[in-house]
Write a protein that holds these residues in place. Structure first.
Motif, short mmCIF file in Angstrom:
data_model
loop_
_atom_site.label_atom_id
_atom_site.label_comp_id
_atom_site.label_asym_id
_atom_site.label_seq_id
_atom_site.Cartn_x
_atom_site.Cartn_y
_atom_site.Cartn_z
N THR A 1 -34.78 68.35 48.29
CA THR A 1 -34.85 66.93 47.95
C THR A 1 -33.96 66.67 46.74
OG1 THR A 1 -36.75 67.29 46.50
CG2 THR A 1 -37.22 66.70 48.80
N GLY A 2 -33.75 65.42 46.45
CA GLY A 2 -32.99 65.05 45.27
C GLY A 2 -31.49 65.13 45.49
N PRO A 3 -30.73 64.85 44.43
CA PRO A 3 -29.28 64.76 44.56
C PRO A 3 -28.59 66.07 44.93
CG PRO A 3 -29.95 64.41 42.27
CD PRO A 3 -31.20 64.52 43.09
N GLU A 4 -29.20 67.20 44.61
CA GLU A 4 -28.57 68.47 44.94
C GLU A 4 -29.14 69.12 46.20
OE1 GLU A 4 -28.93 69.49 40.91
OE2 GLU A 4 -27.56 67.80 40.84
N ARG A 5 -29.84 68.30 47.03
CA ARG A 5 -30.39 68.82 48.28
C ARG A 5 -29.26 69.38 49.14
NH1 ARG A 5 -29.68 63.52 48.62
NH2 ARG A 5 -28.83 62.61 50.50
N GLY A 6 -29.61 70.20 50.10
CA GLY A 6 -28.60 70.83 50.94
C GLY A 6 -28.43 70.13 52.27
N THR A 7 -27.21 70.07 52.72
CA THR A 7 -26.87 69.57 54.03
C THR A 7 -25.93 70.57 54.68
OG1 THR A 7 -27.03 67.28 53.23
CG2 THR A 7 -25.93 67.62 55.34
N VAL A 8 -26.28 70.99 55.88
CA VAL A 8 -25.45 71.95 56.61
C VAL A 8 -24.82 71.21 57.78
CG1 VAL A 8 -25.43 74.12 57.90
CG2 VAL A 8 -26.98 73.85 55.95
N TYR A 9 -23.49 71.25 57.84
CA TYR A 9 -22.73 70.58 58.89
C TYR A 9 -22.28 71.57 59.95
CZ TYR A 9 -22.64 66.80 55.54
OH TYR A 9 -23.02 65.83 54.65
N LEU B 1 -20.38 75.41 50.00
CA LEU B 1 -19.56 74.64 49.09
C LEU B 1 -20.47 73.99 48.05
CD1 LEU B 1 -16.67 73.55 48.59
CD2 LEU B 1 -17.27 71.62 50.04
N ARG B 2 -20.18 74.23 46.79
CA ARG B 2 -20.92 73.61 45.69
C ARG B 2 -20.02 72.56 45.05
NH1 ARG B 2 -25.62 75.67 45.89
NH2 ARG B 2 -26.09 77.87 45.81
N PRO B 3 -20.17 71.30 45.43
CA PRO B 3 -19.28 70.25 44.94
C PRO B 3 -19.65 69.77 43.54
CG PRO B 3 -20.90 69.33 46.41
CD PRO B 3 -21.14 70.81 46.40
N THR B 4 -18.72 69.08 42.90
CA THR B 4 -19.00 68.50 41.59
C THR B 4 -19.86 67.25 41.71
OG1 THR B 4 -16.93 67.25 41.61
CG2 THR B 4 -16.90 69.41 40.53
N ASP B 5 -19.79 66.57 42.84
CA ASP B 5 -20.59 65.38 43.10
C ASP B 5 -21.14 65.49 44.52
OD1 ASP B 5 -21.58 62.84 43.79
OD2 ASP B 5 -20.08 61.80 42.58
N THR C 1 -17.29 72.54 37.90
CA THR C 1 -15.86 72.50 38.15
C THR C 1 -15.61 72.53 39.66
OG1 THR C 1 -15.71 74.91 38.07
CG2 THR C 1 -15.32 73.72 36.00
N PRO C 2 -14.48 71.96 40.10
CA PRO C 2 -14.14 72.00 41.53
C PRO C 2 -13.93 73.44 41.99
CG PRO C 2 -12.76 70.42 40.36
CD PRO C 2 -13.51 71.20 39.32
N PRO C 3 -14.05 73.67 43.31
CA PRO C 3 -13.78 75.02 43.83
C PRO C 3 -12.37 75.47 43.48
CG PRO C 3 -14.79 73.64 45.50
CD PRO C 3 -14.45 72.75 44.35
N GLY C 4 -12.14 76.76 43.50
CA GLY C 4 -10.84 77.33 43.16
C GLY C 4 -9.71 76.84 44.05
N VAL D 1 -23.21 72.15 52.20
CA VAL D 1 -22.90 71.45 50.95
C VAL D 1 -24.22 71.34 50.21
CG1 VAL D 1 -22.06 69.31 49.92
CG2 VAL D 1 -20.99 70.18 52.00
N SER D 2 -24.36 72.08 49.12
CA SER D 2 -25.62 72.08 48.38
C SER D 2 -25.37 72.45 46.92
CB SER D 2 -26.63 73.04 49.01
OG SER D 2 -26.19 74.37 48.94
#
Length: 122
Positions: free
Chosen positions: A29-37, A3-7, A52-55, A46-47
């Motif tokens: 690192t940084g605001p676009e770092r990746g987190t896997v749940y 998932l590539r979020p807008t925020d 734009t939001p996902p479809g 989420v990275s």
């Protein structure tokens, strides 16, 4: 699932704190770092960031033991509940929520007597 979020930070707060998903791993690192749940039988990464939001066709499906209890917990956490739990004609108890980008998430309870729980020979 990726998932590539807008925020990204807002989405990490939603999935990690509001939904309480366990972190399987983190990278970068940084605001676009990746987190896997951890999602039980799969993972949600989420990275990155999207403009734009996902479809509109994207849906997530999360199974819980008790949809009523999940409804109370999520509502108390400020999660947007689109529809409270309802037992569907097919026997599942489904509730719908949305993530910060509007991704619709079905929170589902599979009742004890539902055919999905049947495992031959066990």
């Amino acid at each position: 699932m990726l998932l590539r979020p807008t925020d990204p930070e807002r989405s990490r707060t939603f999935y990690g704190q509001s939904l309480g998903l366990a972190v399987q791993r983190e990278f970068g690192t940084g605001p676009e770092r990746g987190t896997v749940y951890f999602l039980g039988g799969g993972f949600l990464e989420v990275s990155g960031r999207s403009e734009t939001p996902p479809g509109q066709g994207l849906r997530l499906w999360l199974q819980v033991a008790d949809a009523g209890a999940a409804h109370r917990e999520l509502a108390d956490a400020g999660v947007e509940v689109l529809r409270p739990p309802v037992q569907e004609p097919w026997g599942l108890v489904e509730m719908w929520i949305a993530d910060p980008d509007g991704v619709r998430i079905c929170v589902v309870e599979v009742p004890e007597d539902h055919p999905m729980r049947y495992r031959p020979g066990i």
